[in-house]
Design an enzyme around this catalytic site. Structure first.
Site, PDB file in Angstrom:
ATOM      1  N   ILE A  60      -2.814  -4.377  -3.304  1.00 23.11           N
ATOM      2  CA  ILE A  60      -2.975  -2.930  -3.181  1.00 23.11           C
ATOM      3  C   ILE A  60      -1.872  -2.346  -2.304  1.00 23.11           C
ATOM      4  CG2 ILE A  60      -4.504  -3.017  -1.140  1.00 23.11           C
ATOM      5  CD1 ILE A  60      -6.245  -0.859  -2.591  1.00 23.11           C
ATOM      6  N   CYS A  61      -1.468  -1.119  -2.621  1.00 26.83           N
ATOM      7  CA  CYS A  61      -0.551  -0.350  -1.783  1.00 26.83           C
ATOM      8  C   CYS A  61      -1.094   1.078  -1.748  1.00 26.83           C
ATOM      9  CB  CYS A  61       0.889  -0.432  -2.291  1.00 26.83           C
ATOM     10  SG  CYS A  61       1.184   0.337  -3.890  1.00 26.83           S
ATOM     11  N   ARG A  62      -0.242   2.060  -1.572  1.00 24.24           N
ATOM     12  CA  ARG A  62      -0.721   3.439  -1.503  1.00 24.24           C
ATOM     13  C   ARG A  62      -1.174   3.948  -2.862  1.00 24.24           C
ATOM     14  NH1 ARG A  62       1.545   8.766  -1.810  1.00 24.24           N
ATOM     15  NH2 ARG A  62       0.370  10.187  -0.480  1.00 24.24           N
TER      16      ARG A  62
END
Length: 109
Positions: A60-62
């Site tokens: 996951i990232c932004r």
């Protein structure tokens, strides 16, 4: 690109957060492993030590772009990895908890 929706994640799923330090400090998913994209290759060993041997790595990232890069890299290494669609923005929008390192409520930067 192997992808999963935030709503499909279960408590206890292994989560790898590849956002940068300032983003992590503002707020993250509790229990996630944090290895920023900019340090990922150098710190890859931390993932292999922490990730479940027979489980999936949810990256996951932004919003999903950086995590897609890491997911593709992991898949090429033979790791069962999936990109979390929409990233922490969708995580927060789905009402999932976002916390700081001291357990207080956080926010997605």
């Amino acid at each position: 690109m192997p992808t999963v929706q935030v709503t499909d994640l279960k408590d206890g799923d292994f989560l790898l957060d590849v956002r940068e330090d300032d983003e992590w400090q503002a707020g993250h998913a509790g229990g996630a492993l944090h290895i920023p994209l900019s340090e990922f290759v150098a710190r890859y060993g931390e993932l292999t030590e922490a990730a479940p041997q027979d489980g999936r790595v949810h990256v996951i990232c932004r919003s999903g772009g950086r995590s897609a890069q890491v997911t593709m890299y992991l898949v090429q290494q033979g790791v069962d990895a999936v990109n979390v669609d929409g990233g922490m923005q969708h995580w927060q929008a789905a009402g999932r908890p976002v916390v700081t390192d001291d357990g207080k409520p956080g926010f997605v930067l």
